[in-house]
Write a protein that holds these residues in place. Structure first.
Motif, PDB file in Angstrom:
ATOM      1  N   LYS A  75      -8.567 -34.455  47.635  1.00 39.26           N
ATOM      2  CA  LYS A  75      -9.015 -34.030  48.889  1.00 39.26           C
ATOM      3  C   LYS A  75      -7.928 -33.454  49.985  1.00 39.26           C
ATOM      4  CE  LYS A  75     -11.437 -37.130  50.810  1.00 39.26           C
ATOM      5  NZ  LYS A  75     -12.046 -38.136  51.699  1.00 39.26           N
TER       6      LYS A  75
ATOM      7  N   LYS B  44      -9.105 -37.072  65.151  1.00 36.20           N
ATOM      8  CA  LYS B  44     -10.058 -36.106  64.320  1.00 36.20           C
ATOM      9  C   LYS B  44     -10.399 -34.825  64.974  1.00 36.20           C
ATOM     10  CE  LYS B  44     -10.566 -37.680  60.147  1.00 36.20           C
ATOM     11  NZ  LYS B  44     -12.023 -38.046  59.432  1.00 36.20           N
TER      12      LYS B  44
ATOM     13  N   THR C  64      -9.392 -43.016  66.128  1.00 31.12           N
ATOM     14  CA  THR C  64      -9.850 -42.012  64.897  1.00 31.12           C
ATOM     15  C   THR C  64     -10.527 -40.990  65.471  1.00 31.12           C
ATOM     16  OG1 THR C  64     -10.211 -44.153  63.681  1.00 31.12           O
ATOM     17  CG2 THR C  64     -11.239 -42.116  62.712  1.00 31.12           C
TER      18      THR C  64
ATOM     19  N   GLN D  24     -16.752 -45.646  59.949  1.00 30.84           N
ATOM     20  CA  GLN D  24     -17.075 -44.628  59.543  1.00 30.84           C
ATOM     21  C   GLN D  24     -17.496 -43.329  60.211  1.00 30.84           C
ATOM     22  OE1 GLN D  24     -19.709 -46.362  56.461  1.00 30.84           O
ATOM     23  NE2 GLN D  24     -18.025 -46.078  54.603  1.00 30.84           N
TER      24      GLN D  24
ATOM     25  N   ASP E  51     -12.411 -42.467  56.824  1.00 30.98           N
ATOM     26  CA  ASP E  51     -12.834 -41.893  55.488  1.00 30.98           C
ATOM     27  C   ASP E  51     -12.824 -42.856  54.351  1.00 30.98           C
ATOM     28  OD1 ASP E  51     -13.147 -38.776  56.138  1.00 30.98           O
ATOM     29  OD2 ASP E  51     -10.858 -39.404  56.603  1.00 30.98           O
ATOM     30  N   ASP E  52     -11.951 -43.937  54.331  1.00 30.01           N
ATOM     31  CA  ASP E  52     -12.092 -44.674  53.193  1.00 30.01           C
ATOM     32  C   ASP E  52     -11.268 -45.910  53.655  1.00 30.01           C
ATOM     33  OD1 ASP E  52     -12.593 -45.960  50.707  1.00 30.01           O
ATOM     34  OD2 ASP E  52     -11.693 -44.302  49.558  1.00 30.01           O
TER      35      ASP E  52
ATOM     36  N   THR F 293      -7.203 -37.136  56.653  1.00 32.97           N
ATOM     37  CA  THR F 293      -7.735 -38.052  56.034  1.00 32.97           C
ATOM     38  C   THR F 293      -7.443 -39.259  56.801  1.00 32.97           C
ATOM     39  OG1 THR F 293      -8.155 -36.888  54.155  1.00 32.97           O
ATOM     40  CG2 THR F 293      -8.390 -39.149  53.798  1.00 32.97           C
TER      41      THR F 293
ATOM     42  N   GLY G 120     -15.078 -41.586  62.241  1.00 26.50           N
ATOM     43  CA  GLY G 120     -14.243 -40.909  61.223  1.00 26.50           C
ATOM     44  C   GLY G 120     -13.275 -41.663  60.233  1.00 26.50           C
TER      45      GLY G 120
END
Length: 712
Positions: free
Chosen positions: A708, A662, A658, A684, A689-690, A669, A687
């Motif tokens: 988004k 990023k 991640t 988190q 997001d969900d 995302t 990076g």
């Protein structure tokens, strides 16, 4: 073989001792492996009724309705002494073609293939006293333009109206269409006492649906009294008081709410008609209830059985000696029907139809599988009609007077639903009755609260709607409906009626003089002749708009907050439509890590999750090298990356993957499939997001992603 030689019947189960409830419970608790029995095995419904894992004889021992006999007033078992043995329920499929000549062709076809009741719905302009107009939104797909007596002549050409029930759902214009049918019967020299069915007035249903009653309520109730008085004297088998709760059921109301509102509405009308001089027996015998059928199979059976108990409570509260039975028309609810994967609607309506039949309704309408997106085709009409016929002819349910009787589960549900519904009914009455509750938004808020909770559970997929929030099929073909052809029909219809009115005006046709301005004394000759005056005006080529202008001379519109129109899947369908219509459909790259057996369960889950919103899912055979997986994700041009593997494997690569991803593209995302609680914070921070998992709100996540990623 004589009796002496006959061997005694062998009892094979004598060696098995029936377990007690406590023994059964202990066995279940062992299987639950520490989960609380009450939490795992009991289910709370939207009606605030707790469903037990098992029902026993003790659950029904003190229920008073168990001793009821079929056919007895208030019997949960059946309103008919012989159930459906002698006469089946009426197959009352709604005719939804726009043009009168089309309706007649469809009607004659269906009457020759199993239809046993004529069920007409006038289109939106006609139901509001207007001549043909352009139709928009949902109004495009339902209702027939009936403007003149000639239209009804054409619709009912070759239909033996003296031998078949006729329902016309006509909104506030019900008095006009009853007058129109009266004129047609007299034209054919048919005695009006042979007419049967329902052309009923229900102004509160119009009010809660539209948010506005354009006519004066008191004057509208005067017309209801006039219609009922005329029917008592001249057409005793025709219902003129409609209690239509389908707007509530279609928009998310619970079983107990719909039942309660039905009786709150009935109370309002009974009181109003009593004030206008009608007798209780005449009022009760001219009411028809139109109700929805929901998706909970067993509770819907209990709902219609509970209705009969409530009806007995209701009418005996007015008159202890009353013996009038209620007439219930049932319609499959729109709440759980879908625009996508519409053929699954057949499965939904099949179970709902079965519920209604087992519950003992009087007439039944199955909504067509494509009703939400089109006017039905001959094929979808045939499917809906045959669903009823198959249940009638092939299940043998019509050979049993009360098929559900004796089921401890259903009998218990019947009593509990009746009790809960009566409590809701009394609550609304204590607040001042249905009109006051509607004016104060109490009922709208109660129904909306339940609907939003249901939609939340659909969004999180706790309530599964196959084909929409689960197992979405992105390859399905949309139902074909020729919108341009309908537009041509509407334009031609408008031109035809415009010319008809213009020619009539040149000939100085008679004007309608009918009105009912004041509270009626329905024993007066004036009130007996109001329908005669309207009938005569139609005979003299009057139009529905002219009748409206003369009938409603008092203009005191009543406005309330309308019931919010929504369905279980409407938000998901709106999102999916936006995604499908985007210039570039957003895509999701699945970052599958490890061997196939390791990532496949969550990859499959993720694919199904994103396809609910019509996102394009880019799958692959998996990676074992983080850098190669990063390169593949970037090369895919996807704006969303979903990591799929096991919780254990995540600890080895998620942070590295991640953070590096990023660094190369901070606009991406990153979603992780699963919810490893102990690592959430570190993921988190890297990076992520969900997180998507079984308890995630699928709609909320997908809708947030749509905003988004910025796809237009």
């Amino acid at each position: 073989m004589d009796k002496a030689q006959a061997k005694p019947t062998e009892k094979l189960l004598t060696e098995f001792i029936p377990p007690t409830y406590e023994e059964w419970k202990q066995a279940v608790e062992a299987m639950l492996k520490g989960k609380p029995f009450e939490k795992a095995m009991f289910t709370k419904t939207y009606e605030d009724i707790v469903l037990k894992p098992i029902y026993r004889q003790e659950d029904v021992e003190n229920l008073p309705h168990l001793g009821d006999l079929p056919g007895a007033l208030g019997s949960a078992r059946s309103s008919r002494i012989s159930g459906y043995l002698k006469n089946s329920w009426a197959v009352a499929q709604e005719q939804t073609d726009y043009l009168p000549e089309e309706v007649n062709a469809s009607l004659m076809n269906e009457l020759n293939r199993g239809l046993t009741k004529v069920n007409l719905r006038v289109d939106y302009p006609s139901a509001h006293g207007k001549n043909p107009q352009k139709l928009t939104g949902e109004n495009r797909y339902r209702g027939t333009s009936i403007t003149t007596l000639e239209d009804l002549r054409l619709i009912l050409k070759d239909v033996a109206i003296e031998h078949i029930e006729i329902d016309i759902n006509a909104g506030i214009m019900a008095p006009a269409y009853l007058s129109m049918l009266k004129a047609l019967a007299e034209e054919r020299k048919i005695e009006t006492n042979l007419l049967s069915g329902c052309i009923g007035l229900d102004p509160l249903a119009v009010l809660v649906t539209d948010g506005k009653l354009e006519t004066d309520l008191e004057q509208t109730l005067n017309y209801m009294a006039c219609m009922t008085d005329w029917a008592v004297k001249h057409a005793p088998k025709m219902k003129t008081i409609l209690v239509d709760t389908t707007s509530y059921g279609d928009n998310g109301a619970t079983i107990t709410q719909e039942l309660a509102i039905a009786f709150n509405t009935a109370t309002f009308y009974v009181n109003a008609l009593q004030e206008r001089g009608l007798k209780l027996a005449d009022i009760f015998s001219h009411i028809q209830f139109n109700m929805t059928i929901g998706s909970h199979f067993f509770m819907e059976i209990a709902k219609f059985r509970a209705f009969r108990i409530l009806w007995h409570n209701f009418i005996t509260a007015y008159d202890q000696a009353s013996q009038v039975k209620a007439y219930v028309h049932a319609k499959t609810s729109a709440w759980n029907k879908t625009k996508y994967d519409a053929f699954v609607n057949i499965l939904r309506t099949s179970t709902e139809t079965f519920s209604a039949v087992l519950g003992g309704i009087d007439s039944l309408q199955i909504t067509h599988l494509d009703e939400l997106v089109a006017r039905p085709s001959q094929f979808t009409r045939r499917v809906a009609r045959n669903q009823q016929i198959i249940i009638d002819e092939e299940t043998n349910m019509n050979r049993l007077i009360d098929p559900a009787g004796g089921s401890w589960y259903i009998e218990s549900m019947t009593a509990e639903i009746a009790e809960k519904a009566w409590e809701v009914f009394q609550t609304y009455e204590a607040e001042g009755g249905i009109l006051v509750c509607l004016q104060n938004d109490l009922i709208q808020d109660d129904v909306t609260d339940v609907a939003e909770l249901k939609m939340k559970n659909v969004g999180s997929r706790q309530d599964v709607i196959v084909g929409t929030n689960m197992f979405a099929n992105l390859e399905e073909k949309k139902i074909d409906f020729d919108e341009a052809d309908l537009d041509k029909k509407i334009e031609a219809r408008i031109a035809k009626i415009y010319k008809f009115v213009e020619d009539k005006d040149k000939a100085q046709a008679a004007k309608c003089s009918c009105s009912c301005d004041n509270k009626c004394d329905c024993s007066s000759e004036h009130d007996s002749h109001i329908l005669d005056e309207i009938s005569q005006f139609f005979i003299e080529n009057g139009t529905i708009a002219e009748v409206y202008a003369n009938m409603w001379k008092i203009s005191q519109p009543l406005e309330i907050t309308p019931l919010i129109k929504q369905r279980a899947t409407s938000k998901i369908e709106d999102l999916r439509a936006k995604v499908e219509n985007a210039e570039v459909r957003p895509s999701v790259f699945l970052a599958n890590y490890g061997p196939l057996a390791q990532f496949k369960p969550r990859a499959d889950f993720s694919k199904g999750f994103f396809e609910v919103g019509a996102y394009e899912v880019l799958n692959n055979l998996g990676f074992t090298d983080v850098d190669k997986m990063i390169k593949a994700a970037l090369d895919s041009q996807a704006k969303i990356v979903c990591i799929c593997s096991t919780d254990e494997a995540y600890q080895d690569f998620v942070v590295e993957f991640t953070s590096k991803l990023k660094e190369k593209n901070s606009q991406l995302t990153v979603i992780l499939a699963g919810y490893p609680k102990e690592q959430i914070a570190s993921y988190q921070e890297a990076g992520v997001d969900d997180f998507i998992h079984l308890k995630a709100n699928c709609y909320a996540v997908l809708n947030s992603l749509w905003t988004k990623v910025g796809v237009k």
